[in-house]
Design a protein around this motif. Structure first.
Motif, PDB file in Angstrom:
ATOM      1  N   LEU A  11      41.455  21.020  45.250  1.00  0.00           N
ATOM      2  CA  LEU A  11      42.485  21.120  44.220  1.00  0.00           C
ATOM      3  C   LEU A  11      42.028  21.810  42.927  1.00  0.00           C
ATOM      4  O   LEU A  11      42.761  22.662  42.418  1.00  0.00           O
ATOM      5  N   PRO A  12      40.843  21.514  42.378  1.00  0.00           N
ATOM      6  CA  PRO A  12      40.454  22.179  41.125  1.00  0.00           C
ATOM      7  C   PRO A  12      40.313  23.703  41.236  1.00  0.00           C
ATOM      8  O   PRO A  12      40.651  24.430  40.315  1.00  0.00           O
ATOM      9  N   GLY A  30      41.451  25.568  44.115  1.00  0.00           N
ATOM     10  CA  GLY A  30      42.493  26.154  44.947  1.00  0.00           C
ATOM     11  C   GLY A  30      41.967  26.808  46.213  1.00  0.00           C
ATOM     12  O   GLY A  30      42.707  27.458  46.941  1.00  0.00           O
ATOM     13  N   ILE A  31      40.681  26.647  46.501  1.00  0.00           N
ATOM     14  CA  ILE A  31      40.079  27.239  47.699  1.00  0.00           C
ATOM     15  C   ILE A  31      40.501  26.433  48.917  1.00  0.00           C
ATOM     16  O   ILE A  31      40.499  25.208  48.903  1.00  0.00           O
ATOM     17  N   GLU A  32      40.863  27.143  49.997  1.00  0.00           N
ATOM     18  CA  GLU A  32      41.313  26.500  51.231  1.00  0.00           C
ATOM     19  C   GLU A  32      40.428  26.864  52.406  1.00  0.00           C
ATOM     20  O   GLU A  32      39.860  27.948  52.447  1.00  0.00           O
ATOM     21  N   ALA A  33      40.364  25.961  53.366  1.00  0.00           N
ATOM     22  CA  ALA A  33      39.687  26.219  54.629  1.00  0.00           C
ATOM     23  C   ALA A  33      40.520  25.587  55.731  1.00  0.00           C
ATOM     24  O   ALA A  33      41.092  24.512  55.559  1.00  0.00           O
ATOM     25  N   GLU A  71      33.115  24.470  56.100  1.00  0.00           N
ATOM     26  CA  GLU A  71      33.565  25.818  55.744  1.00  0.00           C
ATOM     27  C   GLU A  71      34.023  25.872  54.281  1.00  0.00           C
ATOM     28  O   GLU A  71      33.719  26.827  53.555  1.00  0.00           O
ATOM     29  N   LEU A  72      34.716  24.836  53.840  1.00  0.00           N
ATOM     30  CA  LEU A  72      35.180  24.774  52.456  1.00  0.00           C
ATOM     31  C   LEU A  72      33.994  24.752  51.490  1.00  0.00           C
ATOM     32  O   LEU A  72      34.002  25.449  50.468  1.00  0.00           O
ATOM     33  N   GLU A  91      35.597  13.618  47.178  1.00  0.00           N
ATOM     34  CA  GLU A  91      36.592  13.442  48.245  1.00  0.00           C
ATOM     35  C   GLU A  91      38.006  13.361  47.673  1.00  0.00           C
ATOM     36  O   GLU A  91      38.958  13.824  48.288  1.00  0.00           O
ATOM     37  N   GLU A  92      38.144  12.806  46.461  1.00  0.00           N
ATOM     38  CA  GLU A  92      39.468  12.671  45.832  1.00  0.00           C
ATOM     39  C   GLU A  92      40.058  14.032  45.456  1.00  0.00           C
ATOM     40  O   GLU A  92      41.258  14.159  45.256  1.00  0.00           O
TER      41      GLU A  92
END
Length: 124
Positions: A57-58, A60-63, A81-82, A27-28
């Motif tokens: 963050l590690p 860089g994938i976004e949803a 989705e992420l 979660e962090e």
């Protein structure tokens, strides 16, 4: 930090926590932004920021999800989705991949049946 509970069933909340642990996502490592959604909804959508944008963050994938009026439900859906995108990035088979394979198989069976039917109709 404990995983937040969303406005979905306990079973779905447990599934999300288990899937995050399975993929090694904490979660962090997630950055969350709330933005205004688009589409139908009128004044309600213009007043609230119910759409959710989540970034791992590690990698860089976004949803992004703004499908529902509830921010809590959109938070759950965006995380789901992420996790699908992260699993695909890691080369794992996802639910969406399984569904596409099932549909592909179904279509090939149909085309074989219709080809066989046409051949039997052509013979005088």
């Amino acid at each position: 930090m404990a995983s937040p509970l969303f406005a979905v069933s306990d079973q779905k909340n447990r599934w999300l926590v288990a899937r995050m642990a399975e993929l090694g996502v904490k979660e962090e490592e997630l950055e969350e932004q709330f933005v205004r959604s688009s589409g139908r909804g009128g004044q309600h959508l213009n007043k609230t920021s119910s759409a959710v944008q989540v970034r791992h963050l590690p990698t860089g994938i976004e949803a992004r999800c703004g499908r529902e009026r509830s921010q809590s439900l959109n938070r759950f859906l965006a995380r789901r989705e992420l996790l699908e995108k992260i699993a695909r990035h890691l080369g794992l088979v996802t639910e969406q991949d399984r569904e596409l394979a099932r549909i592909r198989k179904q279509k090939s069976r149909r085309s074989r049946r219709s080809a066989a039917k046409q051949q039997t109709n052509e013979i005088p």
